[in-house]
Enzyme design. Structure first.
Site, PDB file in Angstrom:
ATOM      1  N   GLU A 128       0.832  -1.214   0.000  1.00 46.59           N
ATOM      2  CA  GLU A 128       0.000   0.000   0.000  1.00 46.59           C
ATOM      3  C   GLU A 128       0.864   1.261   0.000  1.00 46.59           C
ATOM      4  O   GLU A 128       0.520   2.259  -0.624  1.00 46.59           O
ATOM      5  CB  GLU A 128      -0.912   0.014   1.227  1.00 46.59           C
ATOM      6  N   THR A 181      -5.204   6.864  -5.445  1.00 44.37           N
ATOM      7  CA  THR A 181      -5.306   7.131  -4.005  1.00 44.37           C
ATOM      8  C   THR A 181      -4.341   8.246  -3.595  1.00 44.37           C
ATOM      9  O   THR A 181      -4.703   9.130  -2.809  1.00 44.37           O
ATOM     10  CB  THR A 181      -5.015   5.840  -3.202  1.00 44.37           C
TER      11      THR A 181
HETATM   12  N1  HSE Z   1      -8.112   5.003   3.669  1.00 44.81           N
HETATM   13  C1  HSE Z   1      -7.562   5.074   2.348  1.00 44.81           C
HETATM   14  C2  HSE Z   1      -7.945   6.408   1.738  1.00 44.81           C
HETATM   15  C3  HSE Z   1      -8.139   3.953   1.522  1.00 44.81           C
HETATM   16  O1  HSE Z   1      -9.120   6.762   1.818  1.00 44.81           O
HETATM   17  O2  HSE Z   1      -7.097   7.099   1.207  1.00 44.81           O
HETATM   18  C4  HSE Z   1      -7.672   3.921   0.108  1.00 44.81           C
HETATM   19  O3  HSE Z   1      -8.326   2.870  -0.552  1.00 44.81           O
END
Ligand code: HSE
Length: 309
Positions: A128, A181
Site C-alpha cells: 500500500e 489514491t
Molecule cells: N483510507 C484510504 C484512503 C483507503 O481513503 O485514502 C484507500 O483505498
C-alpha cells in the site's frame, strides 16, 4: 506443496466515518493469484493478466509485500507470482490491497505458515505504501481477516476484527474513471475542527455498536462522513444523484468506497441491495460516464485458498 492459487477479495475502506481505520471485505469481486516455489532466489512476477501493471517485483505492490515478508524471515528461497487481475487499479475497492494481501498470504502458506493472518498485515501494508505513499491498513486488514475490521492504532499496529451482521450486503457502483489514491489523499485537509471530530467519532462508535448489536438502523445512521466526503465527492461525477437514489431505494447508508471513485451502499438483505443496484443504474444513466455495478455479501472469511498442488 509447491504452488497455491488464492482468491483475494476486493474491499471497501473507510466505510464513510472511519477514514484509514475501518474496512470490510467483499464476496463477489476479487483477484486470483498463483504463487509457486522457485529454484531461483527472490521474487519474480511471471505473468499479469487483466491489467497493465509492472512485472518488476520492486515496482509491483505484490512484489514489494512479498519481499517484505521474505526479509523479515531472512529467507533466501524464491517464489513466482502470477496475477489474474479482476479489480481495476484506481477503482476504490482495494485493487492494490488484494495483490499485496494475496502475495503474502500465498507465500506464507507455501512456507508452512510462519505468520498468523494478523501478522501478515504489516507486510501487505508495504504494498500500500508503494501504491499510495502511505502504509494504510484499512484495505489489507479486511482482505486478510475478512468481515469488518478496525485499525484501533497504527503505532503500535492494533487491528480488531469486528462482528458482521448476517444480512448486511453491499452495492457498489464503479464509474469507469481512475482516481489514484495518492492524488485523492493530497487534496484532503491535514487538520479538522473539534466540531467535525465530535461528529465523526460519534459515528465510528455508533457503527461499531451497530455491528455488534446487529442494529441495522444504527448502522445506517452512522454512515456519515463530515470530513472526507465533502472534499472527495467533487472527484466523482453524479455523486449526489447516487446518494439520493440509494436512500430512496431503501439503502441503510451510502458513501465513497476507499479513495473513490467507486460509491458503496449498505443494505439489509440481498433483495434490498439489488433494488439499490437498480436505483444506482437508473440514476447514473444520465451522468455520461460508463460504469459497473456489483452486489455482494460481506465476505466473512477474507482471502482464501482455491487450489493447492
Ligand atoms: N483510507 C484510504 C484512503 C483507503 O481513503 O485514502 C484507500 O483505498
Amino acid at each position: 506443496m509447491d504452488a497455491v492459487k488464492v482468491f483475494c477479495p476486493a474491499t471497501i475502506a473507510n466505510i464513510s466515518c472511519g477514514f484509514d481505520v475501518l474496512g470490510l471485505a467483499l464476496d463477489a469481486v476479487g483477484d486470483e493469484m498463483i504463487l509457486k516455489k522457485s529454484a531461483q532466489p527472490g521474487i519474480r512476477i511471471t505473468k499479469i493478466t487483466g491489467q497493465e501493471l509492472p512485472l518488476e517485483a520492486d515496482k509491483n505492490v505484490a512484489g514489494v509485500a512479498a519481499m517484505a515478508l521474505l526479509d523479515a524471515l531472512d529467507h533466501r528461497g524464491g517464489f513466482e507470482i502470477e496475477i489474474l487481475k479482476k479489480i481495476k487499479p484506481g477503482s476504490g475497492i482495494g485493487s492494490s490491497a488484494a495483490s499485496a494481501a494475496g502475495a503474502v498470504f500465498g507465500i506464507n502458506i507455501l512456507l508452512d505458515e510462519p505468520f498468523s493472518q494478523q501478522e501478515l498485515v504489516p507486510f501487505a501494508m508495504e504494498g500500500e505504501k508503494l501504491a499510495s505513499g502511505v502504509a494504510h491498513a484499512d484495505n489489507v486488514a479486511p482482505a486478510l481477516l475478512g468481515g469488518f475490521t478496525l485499525v484501533r492504532s497504527y503505532q503500535p499496529l492494533d487491528i480488531i476484527k469486528l462482528n458482521t451482521p448476517e444480512e448486511l450486503h453491499a452495492t457498489i457502483l464503479h464509474p469507469q474513471i481512475e482516481v489514484k489514491t495518492a492524488d485523492s489523499r493530497k487534496i484532503l485537509k491535514t487538520a479538522i475542527s473539534l466540531k467535525d471530530g465530535i461528529r465523526q467519532w460519534g459515528n465510528v462508535g455508533g457503527l461499531v455498536a451497530g455491528l455488534y448489536t446487529e442494529d441495522y438502523d444504527l448502522i445506517g445512521r452512522s454512515l456519515e462522513d463530515h470530513i472526507v466526503e465533502p472534499i472527495r465527492s467533487i472527484l466523482i461525477p453524479g455523486y449526489e444523484a447516487l446518494k439520493q437514489a440509494s436512500h430512496k431505494a431503501g439503502a441503510l447508508g451510502v458513501g465513497i468506497s476507499g479513495s473513490g471513485p467507486s460509491v458503496f451502499a449498505l443494505s439489509k438483505g440481498m433483495e434490498q441491495a439489488k433494488q439499490v443496484a437498480d436505483a444506482f443504474d437508473k440514476a447514473y444513466a444520465d451522468v455520461g460516464v460508463p460504469f459497473e455495478i456489483h452486489v455482494s455479501k460481506i465476505n466473512l472469511q477474507g482471502i482464501k485458498i482455491l487450489e493447492r498442488w
